[in-house]
Scaffold this active site. Sequence first.
Site, PDB file in Angstrom:
ATOM      1  N   PRO A  17      -1.297   9.062   0.945  1.00  0.00           N
ATOM      2  CA  PRO A  17      -0.876   8.695   2.297  1.00  0.00           C
ATOM      3  C   PRO A  17      -0.630   7.191   2.359  1.00  0.00           C
ATOM      4  O   PRO A  17      -1.518   6.401   2.026  1.00  0.00           O
ATOM      5  CB  PRO A  17      -2.086   9.102   3.157  1.00  0.00           C
ATOM      6  CG  PRO A  17      -3.255   9.062   2.233  1.00  0.00           C
ATOM      7  CD  PRO A  17      -2.732   9.403   0.862  1.00  0.00           C
ATOM      8  N   ALA A  19       0.562   4.026   4.745  1.00  0.00           N
ATOM      9  CA  ALA A  19       0.767   3.601   6.130  1.00  0.00           C
ATOM     10  C   ALA A  19       2.175   3.051   6.333  1.00  0.00           C
ATOM     11  O   ALA A  19       2.647   2.207   5.565  1.00  0.00           O
ATOM     12  CB  ALA A  19      -0.270   2.544   6.502  1.00  0.00           C
ATOM     13  N   GLN A  71      -5.148  12.794   6.322  1.00  0.00           N
ATOM     14  CA  GLN A  71      -6.256  11.871   6.070  1.00  0.00           C
ATOM     15  C   GLN A  71      -6.703  11.224   7.373  1.00  0.00           C
ATOM     16  O   GLN A  71      -5.875  10.709   8.135  1.00  0.00           O
ATOM     17  CB  GLN A  71      -5.844  10.782   5.081  1.00  0.00           C
ATOM     18  CG  GLN A  71      -6.999   9.854   4.695  1.00  0.00           C
ATOM     19  CD  GLN A  71      -6.550   8.681   3.847  1.00  0.00           C
ATOM     20  OE1 GLN A  71      -5.896   7.774   4.346  1.00  0.00           O
ATOM     21  NE2 GLN A  71      -6.899   8.700   2.558  1.00  0.00           N
ATOM     22  N   CYS A 101      -9.702   2.202   2.827  1.00  0.00           N
ATOM     23  CA  CYS A 101      -8.726   1.231   3.344  1.00  0.00           C
ATOM     24  C   CYS A 101      -9.341  -0.171   3.392  1.00  0.00           C
ATOM     25  O   CYS A 101     -10.387  -0.369   4.018  1.00  0.00           O
ATOM     26  CB  CYS A 101      -8.248   1.634   4.741  1.00  0.00           C
ATOM     27  SG  CYS A 101      -7.012   0.489   5.419  1.00  0.00           S
ATOM     28  N   LYS A 140     -11.732   9.655   0.173  1.00  0.00           N
ATOM     29  CA  LYS A 140     -11.205   8.614  -0.708  1.00  0.00           C
ATOM     30  C   LYS A 140     -12.091   7.386  -0.592  1.00  0.00           C
ATOM     31  O   LYS A 140     -12.368   6.913   0.513  1.00  0.00           O
ATOM     32  CB  LYS A 140      -9.756   8.244  -0.360  1.00  0.00           C
ATOM     33  CG  LYS A 140      -9.172   7.253  -1.382  1.00  0.00           C
ATOM     34  CD  LYS A 140      -7.739   6.871  -1.085  1.00  0.00           C
ATOM     35  CE  LYS A 140      -7.248   5.901  -2.165  1.00  0.00           C
ATOM     36  NZ  LYS A 140      -5.897   5.370  -1.857  1.00  0.00           N
ATOM     37  N   GLY A 202      -4.796   3.798  -8.575  1.00  0.00           N
ATOM     38  CA  GLY A 202      -4.758   2.393  -8.949  1.00  0.00           C
ATOM     39  C   GLY A 202      -3.769   2.130 -10.063  1.00  0.00           C
ATOM     40  O   GLY A 202      -3.949   2.574 -11.191  1.00  0.00           O
ATOM     41  N   ASP A 203      -2.697   1.428  -9.730  1.00  0.00           N
ATOM     42  CA  ASP A 203      -1.673   1.033 -10.713  1.00  0.00           C
ATOM     43  C   ASP A 203      -1.011   2.201 -11.430  1.00  0.00           C
ATOM     44  O   ASP A 203      -0.607   2.078 -12.589  1.00  0.00           O
ATOM     45  CB  ASP A 203      -2.257   0.077 -11.761  1.00  0.00           C
ATOM     46  CG  ASP A 203      -2.530  -1.313 -11.205  1.00  0.00           C
ATOM     47  OD1 ASP A 203      -2.233  -1.534 -10.016  1.00  0.00           O
ATOM     48  OD2 ASP A 203      -3.061  -2.167 -11.942  1.00  0.00           O
ATOM     49  N   ARG A 226       1.859   3.184  -4.585  1.00  0.00           N
ATOM     50  CA  ARG A 226       2.951   2.196  -4.675  1.00  0.00           C
ATOM     51  C   ARG A 226       4.002   2.585  -5.701  1.00  0.00           C
ATOM     52  O   ARG A 226       5.174   2.206  -5.575  1.00  0.00           O
ATOM     53  CB  ARG A 226       2.370   0.818  -5.013  1.00  0.00           C
ATOM     54  CG  ARG A 226       1.554   0.201  -3.886  1.00  0.00           C
ATOM     55  CD  ARG A 226       0.909  -1.097  -4.327  1.00  0.00           C
ATOM     56  NE  ARG A 226      -0.069  -0.877  -5.386  1.00  0.00           N
ATOM     57  CZ  ARG A 226      -0.492  -1.820  -6.228  1.00  0.00           C
ATOM     58  NH1 ARG A 226       0.020  -3.039  -6.161  1.00  0.00           N
ATOM     59  NH2 ARG A 226      -1.396  -1.541  -7.150  1.00  0.00           N
TER      60      ARG A 226
END
Length: 321
Positions: A17, A19, A71, A101, A140, A202-203, A226
Amino acid sequence: MLKIGALQLKSALILAPLAGISDLPFRMLNREFGCELAFVEMINVRSLGFKSVRTAQMLSTCPEDTPLGVQLLAKEPAYLERALDILKKYRFHILDFNAACPERKVTRRGEGASLLKEPRLLQALLRIVVKNASVPVTVKIRTGWDAHSVNGVEVARAAQDAGIAALFIHGRTRQQGYSGSVDYKTIENVKKALDIPVIASGDVLSAPLSKKMFDRTGCDGVLVARGALGNPWIFRECEAFLEDGACVKRPSRDEVSLVMRRHLESCIGFHGERVGVVLFRKFFGWYTKGLRGVRPLREKVSAARSRQDMVSIFEAFLEAG
């Protein structure tokens, strides 16, 4: 295959998810390229309880948008219980609780990653969700609040004891945000400590990095965040690389342009032309990152107000190649 409670997934790659990003057009586009489970944007339980129009739109879906996760962001039991009651009228397949977050506007209210400092409170909140949910519940977390309080294993065990079906963990502390190195070792330790599936984050920005996450942590799945920005191809590429090490050819300039046009049109169809164009503008930079001749076009994108403005920029993008 990845199993989260009663939910069985063919793919171990999950769309996070995001934002301001994970609207219906974004989710559906990524599904076309291999994404199986996707989440709507993080929902604040207060906004849901106050019947926010924006929140209702975030929960918009369609029959093809499945399986779907929601979420929640919360700290106060009363608001959480009210939100869970409201969600009973919506169709989704997994319910995640956010304790990860890092944004200050979230943590200063004691929500998100701030709950990493209060494992017992987080556990109590998760018990409420598990008790009132009819779908598998997940949480999470991050590895900890800062480098001096890396308590991911403790938090994960408390969450498992609350009855969750799986755990998502981002391999950074709240203090790190999205900078610095991913802590693969803590993710590995969390995986070893739990009896439920652990999905790591992560990455995960490319196919080789997705394999690195699996290899270094022993996780059951990875969360793509990302890495999917302007790059729905990442799901197709990761699946091929994980299966037999195959490297899928990166999309041509023509394909990037075609996908951008389709994404723009779906944004306009969902949000209307004015809002759809404005929301799409940030995606242009992600779709065209590293490509030749796009710098002058980015200034034009920031001023685009209509479909035709964006179409003209797409045409200039092809000519620049």
